[in-house]
Enzyme design. Structure first.
Site, PDB file in Angstrom:
ATOM      1  N   CYS A  26      18.577  -0.799  -8.178  1.00  0.00           N
ATOM      2  CA  CYS A  26      19.122  -0.292  -6.909  1.00  0.00           C
ATOM      3  C   CYS A  26      18.103   0.645  -6.266  1.00  0.00           C
ATOM      4  O   CYS A  26      17.044   0.916  -6.828  1.00  0.00           O
ATOM      5  CB  CYS A  26      20.417   0.476  -7.142  1.00  0.00           C
ATOM      6  SG  CYS A  26      21.617  -0.324  -8.216  1.00  0.00           S
ATOM      7  N   MET A  27      18.446   1.166  -5.093  1.00  0.00           N
ATOM      8  CA  MET A  27      17.528   2.067  -4.397  1.00  0.00           C
ATOM      9  C   MET A  27      17.277   3.341  -5.201  1.00  0.00           C
ATOM     10  O   MET A  27      16.152   3.831  -5.283  1.00  0.00           O
ATOM     11  CB  MET A  27      18.097   2.421  -3.015  1.00  0.00           C
ATOM     12  CG  MET A  27      17.111   3.165  -2.141  1.00  0.00           C
ATOM     13  SD  MET A  27      17.816   3.716  -0.574  1.00  0.00           S
ATOM     14  CE  MET A  27      18.136   2.164   0.250  1.00  0.00           C
ATOM     15  N   ASP A  28      18.324   3.875  -5.827  1.00  0.00           N
ATOM     16  CA  ASP A  28      18.226   5.193  -6.455  1.00  0.00           C
ATOM     17  C   ASP A  28      18.625   5.212  -7.927  1.00  0.00           C
ATOM     18  O   ASP A  28      18.568   6.259  -8.559  1.00  0.00           O
ATOM     19  CB  ASP A  28      19.149   6.183  -5.725  1.00  0.00           C
ATOM     20  CG  ASP A  28      19.130   5.978  -4.225  1.00  0.00           C
ATOM     21  OD1 ASP A  28      18.058   6.167  -3.646  1.00  0.00           O
ATOM     22  OD2 ASP A  28      20.178   5.574  -3.665  1.00  0.00           O
ATOM     23  N   ARG A  75     -18.571   7.848  -7.208  1.00  0.00           N
ATOM     24  CA  ARG A  75     -17.242   7.965  -6.584  1.00  0.00           C
ATOM     25  C   ARG A  75     -16.207   7.590  -7.645  1.00  0.00           C
ATOM     26  O   ARG A  75     -15.770   6.450  -7.743  1.00  0.00           O
ATOM     27  CB  ARG A  75     -17.139   7.039  -5.364  1.00  0.00           C
ATOM     28  CG  ARG A  75     -18.269   7.271  -4.335  1.00  0.00           C
ATOM     29  CD  ARG A  75     -18.083   6.433  -3.076  1.00  0.00           C
ATOM     30  NE  ARG A  75     -17.967   5.015  -3.303  1.00  0.00           N
ATOM     31  CZ  ARG A  75     -18.959   4.121  -3.210  1.00  0.00           C
ATOM     32  NH1 ARG A  75     -20.190   4.518  -2.879  1.00  0.00           N
ATOM     33  NH2 ARG A  75     -18.737   2.840  -3.430  1.00  0.00           N
ATOM     34  N   TYR A 124      24.205  -4.930  -8.279  1.00  0.00           N
ATOM     35  CA  TYR A 124      24.349  -5.707  -7.034  1.00  0.00           C
ATOM     36  C   TYR A 124      24.201  -7.191  -7.315  1.00  0.00           C
ATOM     37  O   TYR A 124      23.320  -7.610  -8.085  1.00  0.00           O
ATOM     38  CB  TYR A 124      23.258  -5.311  -6.033  1.00  0.00           C
ATOM     39  CG  TYR A 124      23.515  -3.996  -5.331  1.00  0.00           C
ATOM     40  CD1 TYR A 124      24.647  -3.804  -4.544  1.00  0.00           C
ATOM     41  CD2 TYR A 124      22.609  -2.957  -5.452  1.00  0.00           C
ATOM     42  CE1 TYR A 124      24.873  -2.598  -3.906  1.00  0.00           C
ATOM     43  CE2 TYR A 124      22.811  -1.748  -4.808  1.00  0.00           C
ATOM     44  CZ  TYR A 124      23.951  -1.572  -4.036  1.00  0.00           C
ATOM     45  OH  TYR A 124      24.167  -0.386  -3.404  1.00  0.00           O
ATOM     46  N   LYS A 176      -8.059  10.074  -2.742  1.00  0.00           N
ATOM     47  CA  LYS A 176      -7.267   9.444  -1.675  1.00  0.00           C
ATOM     48  C   LYS A 176      -5.842   9.127  -2.142  1.00  0.00           C
ATOM     49  O   LYS A 176      -5.589   9.040  -3.351  1.00  0.00           O
ATOM     50  CB  LYS A 176      -7.969   8.167  -1.194  1.00  0.00           C
ATOM     51  CG  LYS A 176      -8.150   7.099  -2.259  1.00  0.00           C
ATOM     52  CD  LYS A 176      -9.160   6.047  -1.790  1.00  0.00           C
ATOM     53  CE  LYS A 176      -9.353   4.961  -2.834  1.00  0.00           C
ATOM     54  NZ  LYS A 176     -10.481   4.071  -2.476  1.00  0.00           N
ATOM     55  N   HIS A 212     -20.177  -0.564  -1.429  1.00  0.00           N
ATOM     56  CA  HIS A 212     -19.014  -0.687  -2.315  1.00  0.00           C
ATOM     57  C   HIS A 212     -19.002  -2.106  -2.872  1.00  0.00           C
ATOM     58  O   HIS A 212     -19.141  -3.066  -2.122  1.00  0.00           O
ATOM     59  CB  HIS A 212     -17.743  -0.399  -1.512  1.00  0.00           C
ATOM     60  CG  HIS A 212     -16.519  -0.224  -2.352  1.00  0.00           C
ATOM     61  ND1 HIS A 212     -16.461   0.640  -3.425  1.00  0.00           N
ATOM     62  CD2 HIS A 212     -15.283  -0.781  -2.266  1.00  0.00           C
ATOM     63  CE1 HIS A 212     -15.241   0.598  -3.961  1.00  0.00           C
ATOM     64  NE2 HIS A 212     -14.518  -0.266  -3.290  1.00  0.00           N
ATOM     65  N   ARG A 243     -15.796  -5.380   4.211  1.00  0.00           N
ATOM     66  CA  ARG A 243     -14.759  -4.469   4.702  1.00  0.00           C
ATOM     67  C   ARG A 243     -15.298  -3.648   5.863  1.00  0.00           C
ATOM     68  O   ARG A 243     -14.956  -3.901   6.998  1.00  0.00           O
ATOM     69  CB  ARG A 243     -14.255  -3.602   3.542  1.00  0.00           C
ATOM     70  CG  ARG A 243     -13.030  -2.792   3.878  1.00  0.00           C
ATOM     71  CD  ARG A 243     -12.343  -2.221   2.646  1.00  0.00           C
ATOM     72  NE  ARG A 243     -13.152  -1.248   1.909  1.00  0.00           N
ATOM     73  CZ  ARG A 243     -12.727  -0.606   0.809  1.00  0.00           C
ATOM     74  NH1 ARG A 243     -11.521  -0.839   0.320  1.00  0.00           N
ATOM     75  NH2 ARG A 243     -13.507   0.251   0.187  1.00  0.00           N
TER      76      ARG A 243
HETATM   77  C1  LIG Z   1     -11.261   3.786  -3.542  1.00  0.00           C
HETATM   78  C2  LIG Z   1     -12.737   3.745  -3.526  1.00  0.00           C
HETATM   79  C3  LIG Z   1     -13.475   4.146  -4.654  1.00  0.00           C
HETATM   80  C4  LIG Z   1     -12.840   4.439  -5.977  1.00  0.00           C
HETATM   81  O1  LIG Z   1     -12.560   3.237  -6.641  1.00  0.00           O
HETATM   82  P1  LIG Z   1     -12.066   3.192  -8.161  1.00  0.00           P
HETATM   83  O2  LIG Z   1     -11.985   1.752  -8.469  1.00  0.00           O
HETATM   84  O3  LIG Z   1     -10.717   3.838  -8.168  1.00  0.00           O
HETATM   85  O4  LIG Z   1     -13.058   3.948  -8.951  1.00  0.00           O
HETATM   86  C5  LIG Z   1     -14.847   4.204  -4.530  1.00  0.00           C
HETATM   87  N1  LIG Z   1     -15.463   3.889  -3.383  1.00  0.00           N
HETATM   88  C6  LIG Z   1     -14.784   3.480  -2.293  1.00  0.00           C
HETATM   89  C7  LIG Z   1     -15.534   3.134  -1.054  1.00  0.00           C
HETATM   90  C8  LIG Z   1     -13.409   3.395  -2.336  1.00  0.00           C
HETATM   91  O5  LIG Z   1     -12.751   2.959  -1.261  1.00  0.00           O
END
Ligand SMILES: *Cc1c(COP(=O)(O)O)cnc(C)c1O
Length: 380
Positions: free
Chosen positions: A317-319, A225, A271, A41, A172, A141
């Site tokens: 700064c920005m850049d 995951r 700045y 992601k 999770h 969540r």
């Molecule tokens: C982002 C996410 C993960 C990965 O988490 P890490 O801490 O980067 O390993 C696993 N499961 C779910 C549901 C997530 O949203």
């Protein structure tokens, strides 16, 4: 976003590090039936989704996780044919895309299934969509909190097998990276309680983010995951230094001095003219700023030039930003923001600590203006 290929500021991504982190996790999983779905992601946590997916695939990833449907479709467009699970909630109105691309999606309520059922009946020749039921065991969540509703959802899926296929169930953890495992255990028990109401276990049962697979591997179930640890970063920050295997950071960030000058005592920099040279000083300017994700909070932190720590002076700064050099260095001298220089190293953890956040946020905040340069995967 226009990418800055023509300025000397770049993210370097070591695909071998990603490969090795996955291989080490696979070794750790040996003797179990667990597979790894790397989490890609947010542009692979800022590392670049497609090159990370390639390294992960070479290392033995069985599928992928993403947060949103667009990310899943981007992987399909790049010809990744493995299972792809969208971890967030997908709009029921998008299920034609879900089905056409064989994406696995997360469902967290019976109401969603009922809405999807209305829509899927309008689709000509639908194939069953692969569903992972999300259980809210304490993260608060998304997901089922109630056993009766969870069972009703599983029953609904089974009753409409033409449209729905129960591929997985997962939860999770909120505190898998905490040295205190009290809440983790409560969540784990709650998840097991809820899974037990299903008449049969789906093909994938999963609970493990990186922290869980590193420190609670006994709870792993059969799909990991793997997110932050694949990128070589400790999920806990500094809280749990002990790891089952060494993590190899994949990302570094470098630039070059593009302007160097000597200023007299009393000269102001940046700045707001907030910095004043206390003596005659060498000042270097570097083409990176908060638009690249190097936040204004980084004022006062250090970068590495020729192995020396140099302070960022005045406002970012920005850049562009300015640093104080220990002596004159030529334009074109390398400046390291993240990574090694000489005997010293700046880690993402150090940056996060300075900025008062977590390394996850630093890497995700590195903007698309920064080119990502890949080292390539060695022959293994
Ligand atoms: C982002 C996410 C993960 C990965 O988490 P890490 O801490 O980067 O390993 C696993 N499961 C779910 C549901 C997530 O949203």
């Amino acid at each position: 976003m226009t990418v800055g290929y023509l300025r000397p500021t770049r993210i370097l991504v070591d695909q071998n590090a990603i490969y090795e982190n996955i291989q080490n996790e696979l070794k750790d999983l040996k003797g179990t039936d667990a597979v790894i779905f790397p989490v890609l992601k947010a542009n692979a946590y800022g590392h670049g989704m497609i090159p990370v997916a390639e390294a992960a695939q070479a290392a033995g990833a069985a599928g992928f996780c993403v947060a949103i449907l667009d990310e899943a479709l981007a992987l399909r467009r790049a010809n990744f044919m493995e299972p792809i699970l969208v971890l967030g909630i997908t709009q029921p109105t998008e299920i034609e895309l879900v089905i056409a691309n064989q994406i696995s999606i997360t469902v967290g309520s019976l109401e969603w299934l009922q809405a999807a059922y209305e829509i899927v009946q309008q689709i000509p020749y639908p194939q069953p969509m692969h569903i992972h039921l999300s259980v809210d065991s304490g993260m608060g969540r998304i997901g089922f909190r109630d056993a009766t509703e969870l069972l009703a959802a599983a029953t609904f899926i089974k009753a409409h097998a033409k449209y729905f296929d129960l591929e997985g169930i997962f939860t999770h953890f909120a505190t898998a990276d905490d040295p205190d495992d009290t809440y983790f255990k409560e969540q784990s028990a709650r998840f097991n309680e809820l899974v037990a109401v299903l008449p049969e276990r789906p093909r994938f049962v999963h609970v493990s983010n990186s922290a869980t697979s590193l420190w609670h591997s006994a709870c792993n179930e059969n799909l990991i995951r793997m997110g932050i640890s694949m990128y070589g970063l400790n999920p806990s920050g500094n809280a749990i230094p002990e790891l089952p295997y060494a993590l190899k950071p994949a990302l570094s960030l470098e630039s070059e001095l593009v302007f160097v000058k000597q200023v007299e005592a009393g000269s102001k920099i940046g700045y707001g003219a907030t910095y004043e040279a206390s003596e005659s000083e060498w000042i270097g300017t570097i083409p990176i700023g908060y638009a690249d994700g190097w936040s204004r909070r980084m004022q006062g932190s250090t970068v590495l030039v020729d192995g020396h720590r140099c302070e960022i002076i005045g406002r970012v700064c920005m850049d562009q930003l300015m640093i104080r050099l220990p002596k004159q260095y030529p334009v074109g001298t390398k400046v390291v923001f993240v990574g090694k220089s000489g005997d010293d190293e700046i880690t993402l953890q150090e940056i996060a600590d300075y900025a008062g956040t977590i390394h996850y946020e630093i890497i995700c905040g590195l903007s698309d203006r920064l080119p990502r340069v890949y080292s390539g995967i060695d022959e293994h």
